[in-house]
Scaffold this motif. Structure first.
Motif, mmCIF file in Angstrom:
data_model
loop_
_atom_site.group_PDB
_atom_site.id
_atom_site.type_symbol
_atom_site.label_atom_id
_atom_site.label_comp_id
_atom_site.label_asym_id
_atom_site.label_seq_id
_atom_site.Cartn_x
_atom_site.Cartn_y
_atom_site.Cartn_z
ATOM 1 N N SER A 19 0.800 -1.225 0.000
ATOM 2 C CA SER A 19 0.000 0.000 0.000
ATOM 3 C C SER A 19 0.831 1.272 0.000
ATOM 4 O O SER A 19 0.280 2.370 0.049
ATOM 5 C CB SER A 19 -0.941 0.004 1.210
ATOM 6 O OG SER A 19 -0.212 -0.011 2.414
ATOM 7 N N GLN A 20 2.143 1.165 -0.065
ATOM 8 C CA GLN A 20 2.960 2.368 -0.168
ATOM 9 C C GLN A 20 2.638 3.140 -1.452
ATOM 10 O O GLN A 20 2.821 4.349 -1.505
ATOM 11 C CB GLN A 20 4.451 2.003 -0.110
ATOM 12 C CG GLN A 20 5.373 3.192 0.116
ATOM 13 C CD GLN A 20 6.748 2.791 0.587
ATOM 14 O OE1 GLN A 20 6.898 2.235 1.671
ATOM 15 N NE2 GLN A 20 7.769 3.051 -0.203
ATOM 16 N N VAL A 21 2.139 2.459 -2.477
ATOM 17 C CA VAL A 21 1.777 3.137 -3.719
ATOM 18 C C VAL A 21 0.315 3.578 -3.709
ATOM 19 O O VAL A 21 -0.129 4.274 -4.618
ATOM 20 C CB VAL A 21 2.072 2.230 -4.939
ATOM 21 C CG1 VAL A 21 1.000 1.160 -5.120
ATOM 22 C CG2 VAL A 21 2.225 3.055 -6.221
ATOM 23 N N SER A 22 -0.425 3.171 -2.679
ATOM 24 C CA SER A 22 -1.838 3.579 -2.595
ATOM 25 C C SER A 22 -2.105 4.439 -1.365
ATOM 26 O O SER A 22 -3.222 4.508 -0.875
ATOM 27 C CB SER A 22 -2.753 2.343 -2.590
ATOM 28 O OG SER A 22 -2.386 1.428 -1.584
ATOM 29 N N GLY A 23 -1.075 5.103 -0.895
ATOM 30 C CA GLY A 23 -1.241 6.078 0.182
ATOM 31 C C GLY A 23 -0.539 5.753 1.469
ATOM 32 O O GLY A 23 -0.417 6.616 2.349
ATOM 33 N N GLY A 24 -0.083 4.524 1.647
ATOM 34 C CA GLY A 24 0.669 4.184 2.842
ATOM 35 C C GLY A 24 2.054 4.820 2.807
ATOM 36 O O GLY A 24 2.666 4.914 1.743
ATOM 37 N N TYR A 25 2.538 5.256 3.945
ATOM 38 C CA TYR A 25 3.826 5.946 4.060
ATOM 39 C C TYR A 25 3.872 7.196 3.176
ATOM 40 O O TYR A 25 4.931 7.663 2.762
ATOM 41 C CB TYR A 25 4.981 5.002 3.690
ATOM 42 C CG TYR A 25 6.293 5.380 4.353
ATOM 43 C CD1 TYR A 25 6.469 5.202 5.713
ATOM 44 C CD2 TYR A 25 7.336 5.929 3.628
ATOM 45 C CE1 TYR A 25 7.640 5.564 6.334
ATOM 46 C CE2 TYR A 25 8.528 6.297 4.234
ATOM 47 C CZ TYR A 25 8.672 6.110 5.587
ATOM 48 O OH TYR A 25 9.840 6.474 6.196
ATOM 49 N N VAL B 276 -4.812 11.407 2.785
ATOM 50 C CA VAL B 276 -5.188 10.081 2.300
ATOM 51 C C VAL B 276 -6.490 9.676 2.986
ATOM 52 O O VAL B 276 -6.531 9.591 4.217
ATOM 53 C CB VAL B 276 -4.083 9.037 2.587
ATOM 54 C CG1 VAL B 276 -4.548 7.642 2.190
ATOM 55 C CG2 VAL B 276 -2.805 9.401 1.851
ATOM 56 N N PRO B 277 -7.548 9.412 2.220
ATOM 57 C CA PRO B 277 -8.823 9.077 2.839
ATOM 58 C C PRO B 277 -8.867 7.644 3.382
ATOM 59 O O PRO B 277 -8.296 6.729 2.795
ATOM 60 C CB PRO B 277 -9.828 9.246 1.687
ATOM 61 C CG PRO B 277 -9.015 8.986 0.453
ATOM 62 C CD PRO B 277 -7.643 9.512 0.745
ATOM 63 N N ASP B 278 -9.547 7.483 4.503
ATOM 64 C CA ASP B 278 -9.894 6.179 5.068
ATOM 65 C C ASP B 278 -8.680 5.250 5.165
ATOM 66 O O ASP B 278 -8.702 4.111 4.691
ATOM 67 C CB ASP B 278 -10.988 5.527 4.206
ATOM 68 C CG ASP B 278 -11.715 4.409 4.937
ATOM 69 O OD1 ASP B 278 -11.528 4.290 6.163
ATOM 70 O OD2 ASP B 278 -12.445 3.648 4.290
ATOM 71 N N MET B 279 -7.631 5.722 5.836
ATOM 72 C CA MET B 279 -6.413 4.921 5.931
ATOM 73 C C MET B 279 -6.624 3.607 6.673
ATOM 74 O O MET B 279 -5.905 2.629 6.453
ATOM 75 C CB MET B 279 -5.285 5.713 6.593
ATOM 76 C CG MET B 279 -4.659 6.746 5.683
ATOM 77 S SD MET B 279 -2.960 7.140 6.135
ATOM 78 C CE MET B 279 -2.121 5.645 5.649
ATOM 79 N N ALA B 280 -7.618 3.564 7.575
ATOM 80 C CA ALA B 280 -7.861 2.336 8.325
ATOM 81 C C ALA B 280 -8.277 1.191 7.408
ATOM 82 O O ALA B 280 -8.115 0.022 7.762
ATOM 83 C CB ALA B 280 -8.944 2.569 9.379
ATOM 84 N N ARG B 281 -8.791 1.509 6.227
ATOM 85 C CA ARG B 281 -9.216 0.484 5.266
ATOM 86 C C ARG B 281 -8.430 0.601 3.963
ATOM 87 O O ARG B 281 -8.959 0.358 2.878
ATOM 88 C CB ARG B 281 -10.720 0.607 4.992
ATOM 89 C CG ARG B 281 -11.596 0.390 6.214
ATOM 90 C CD ARG B 281 -13.066 0.646 5.910
ATOM 91 N NE ARG B 281 -13.907 0.451 7.079
ATOM 92 C CZ ARG B 281 -14.094 1.364 8.037
ATOM 93 N NH1 ARG B 281 -13.493 2.542 7.937
ATOM 94 N NH2 ARG B 281 -14.856 1.112 9.068
ATOM 95 N N ILE B 282 -7.173 0.969 4.074
ATOM 96 C CA ILE B 282 -6.378 1.232 2.880
ATOM 97 C C ILE B 282 -6.336 0.006 1.969
ATOM 98 O O ILE B 282 -6.169 -1.131 2.424
ATOM 99 C CB ILE B 282 -4.955 1.691 3.273
ATOM 100 C CG1 ILE B 282 -4.240 2.314 2.084
ATOM 101 C CG2 ILE B 282 -4.143 0.549 3.870
ATOM 102 C CD1 ILE B 282 -2.993 3.095 2.471
ATOM 103 N N GLY B 283 -6.523 0.234 0.675
ATOM 104 C CA GLY B 283 -6.537 -0.858 -0.286
ATOM 105 C C GLY B 283 -5.165 -1.133 -0.865
ATOM 106 O O GLY B 283 -4.395 -0.208 -1.154
ATOM 107 N N GLY C 167 -7.453 4.845 0.916
ATOM 108 C CA GLY C 167 -6.226 5.151 0.198
ATOM 109 C C GLY C 167 -6.480 5.942 -1.068
ATOM 110 O O GLY C 167 -7.607 6.345 -1.363
ATOM 111 N N ARG C 168 -5.411 6.130 -1.833
ATOM 112 C CA ARG C 168 -5.508 6.848 -3.103
ATOM 113 C C ARG C 168 -4.404 6.379 -4.021
ATOM 114 O O ARG C 168 -3.299 6.059 -3.570
ATOM 115 C CB ARG C 168 -5.420 8.368 -2.899
ATOM 116 C CG ARG C 168 -4.166 8.802 -2.160
ATOM 117 C CD ARG C 168 -4.130 10.292 -1.860
ATOM 118 N NE ARG C 168 -3.432 11.047 -2.898
ATOM 119 C CZ ARG C 168 -3.011 12.304 -2.732
ATOM 120 N NH1 ARG C 168 -3.229 12.939 -1.585
ATOM 121 N NH2 ARG C 168 -2.378 12.929 -3.709
ATOM 122 N N ILE C 169 -4.709 6.305 -5.293
ATOM 123 C CA ILE C 169 -3.694 6.020 -6.312
ATOM 124 C C ILE C 169 -3.780 7.123 -7.345
ATOM 125 O O ILE C 169 -4.790 7.272 -8.050
ATOM 126 C CB ILE C 169 -3.907 4.637 -6.951
ATOM 127 C CG1 ILE C 169 -3.594 3.539 -5.931
ATOM 128 C CG2 ILE C 169 -3.017 4.477 -8.184
ATOM 129 C CD1 ILE C 169 -3.656 2.136 -6.478
#
Length: 404
Positions: A160-166, A175-182, A204-206
């Motif tokens: 998930s580093q590419v979808s908003g993690g870190y 980053v929206p809704d990090m608790a359910r990051i995809g 998350g976000r991409i």
């Protein structure tokens, strides 16, 4: 070290939680490739077979070999990696030598019918490149296709580093809704073009920003990122935002793979002790400073000489040096929440004795100390060496054949 203690350990411990993914994947015929074998791929394969068996399922499990180079004569002919130049060679004999393998054996195993491929040390992009080459039938000499697959693997390798993690930084990079990051999905075409996306209804976000950060992550030279399978050039990569959470990636270029592969050589090192105690409220900073002085003096009284770094977390510790020169010249707030944190290095007995003194600060130290935490563990010292490709032999074995 886990494998030395137990020959059936040394793989990723979280593998025991693999069942929720394992059963649906086997049932749906989805190939799984993972480096969860770590230091003991055969044991990991046996664990997966056991987990599958609890659901009445079986699958062909392939184990990749060739990364374990301990005792191999090729190490004697290797050269120290330039990034470690100037570092002394540790005095003890190596306890592990692990080579970063490429994707070829992964591809071969999938083509031979493997449904689960277990690896030890491999280059992270190989986990995606191997299945792509097997699926599309790419030629290993088609360096642009291999580069495209390597780039896709690089973008996926940190999850998930590419979808908003870190990535998240509130108010700057939200980053929206990090608790359910995809976690990311790559939709790959036969020509190597790909669209990065994530499952619907996940957080998350991409977008261009998240993909750009991951694209440049850990790349020493954007025009010549060395991997076991190809030399990747990302200077011409194009990112296109097609829709929300959909980024198209094209433009990777490749040149032949390097003649040498990198190996991590692990040696037994000293012991590491970490210990801390917190102080909060009025005059907390002065009490934390007193704790640091007290530990230094008590070590001297006892004749203990570990390597020592003492920080006060919450007072410029992130930027300070081992001598705390920055903290000594900075006026921290007298009241607050501070943690005196100590790091000790040396032999086991000395480190344990030093940590014992931190525990003693409860009743033999400044007022109001609490939350003592102590951890002592052996350290591993590593050096990287470059091994000629023609000295390396990789392959795969199916678990049922190894047990026969």
């Amino acid at each position: 070290m886990a494998r030395q203690a137990d020959p059936e350990k040394g793989y990723e411990p979280l593998l025991e939680q693999f069942t929720p993914i394992l059963a649906p994947a086997i049932t749906a015929g989805i190939t799984i490739v993972g480096n969860f074998g770590a230091a003991n791929p055969p044991a990991a394969a046996r664990t997966i077979a056991r987990l599958a068996g609890t659901h009445g399922l079986s699958s062909r499990i392939a184990v990749i070999s060739g990364d374990d180079m301990l005792g191999h004569t090729a190490l004697d002919e290797s050269e120290l990696w330039e990034g470690d130049a100037g570092l002394p060679t540790p005095p003890a004999a190596p306890i592990a030598v692990n080579l970063y393998l490429g994707a070829r054996s992964i591809t071969d195993a999938i083509r031979a019918g493997a449904q689960i491929v277990v690896t030890g040390r491999v280059a992270d992009p190989a986990l995606a490149l191997g299945p792509l080459v097997a699926h599309f039938g790419w030629d290993w000499d088609d360096v642009d296709r291999i580069a495209a697959g390597t780039l896709i693997g690089h973008l996926l390798e940190c999850g998930s580093q590419v979808s908003g993690g870190y990535f998240a930084d509130p108010g700057v990079k939200d980053v929206p809704d990090m608790a359910r990051i995809g976690f990311p999905i790559a939709e790959v075409a036969a020509d190597g073009a790909a669209v990065l996306t994530k499952p619907p209804a996940t957080g998350g976000r991409i977008d261009i920003a998240t993909v750009t950060e991951q694209l440049l992550y850990a790349i020493h030279d954007p025009a010549a990122y060395l991997t076991p399978d190809v030399t990747l050039d990302v200077t011409g990569v194009c990112l296109e935002q097609q829709a929300q959470d959909r980024v198209r990636v094209t433009g990777a270029r490749g040149r032949p793979a390097p003649d040498r592969l990198k190996a991590t050589v692990s040696y037994p090192g000293e012991w590491l002790g970490e210990a801390g105690i917190s102080y909060a409220g009025p005059n907390a900073f002065a009490r934390a400073e007193l704790a640091v002085r007290t530990i230094r003096e008590r070590l001297a009284i006892r004749g203990l000489t570990p390597r020592l770094r003492a920080d006060i977390l919450g007072a410029v510790s992130v930027f300070d040096d081992d001598s705390a020169s920055l903290r000594q010249g900075t006026a921290a707030s007298a009241s607050g929440d501070y943690r005196a944190h100590f790091t000790f290095g040396g032999d086991e007995a000395t480190v344990c004795a030093a940590c014992q003194e931190v525990g003693a600060l409860y009743c033999c130290g400044p007022a109001g100390g609490g939350g003592v935490r102590i951890h002592v563990a052996p350290r591993i010292v590593t050096r990287s060496r470059m091994i000629a490709r023609d000295k390396i032999r990789t392959g795969y074995t199916f678990l049922e054949e190894a047990l026969a």
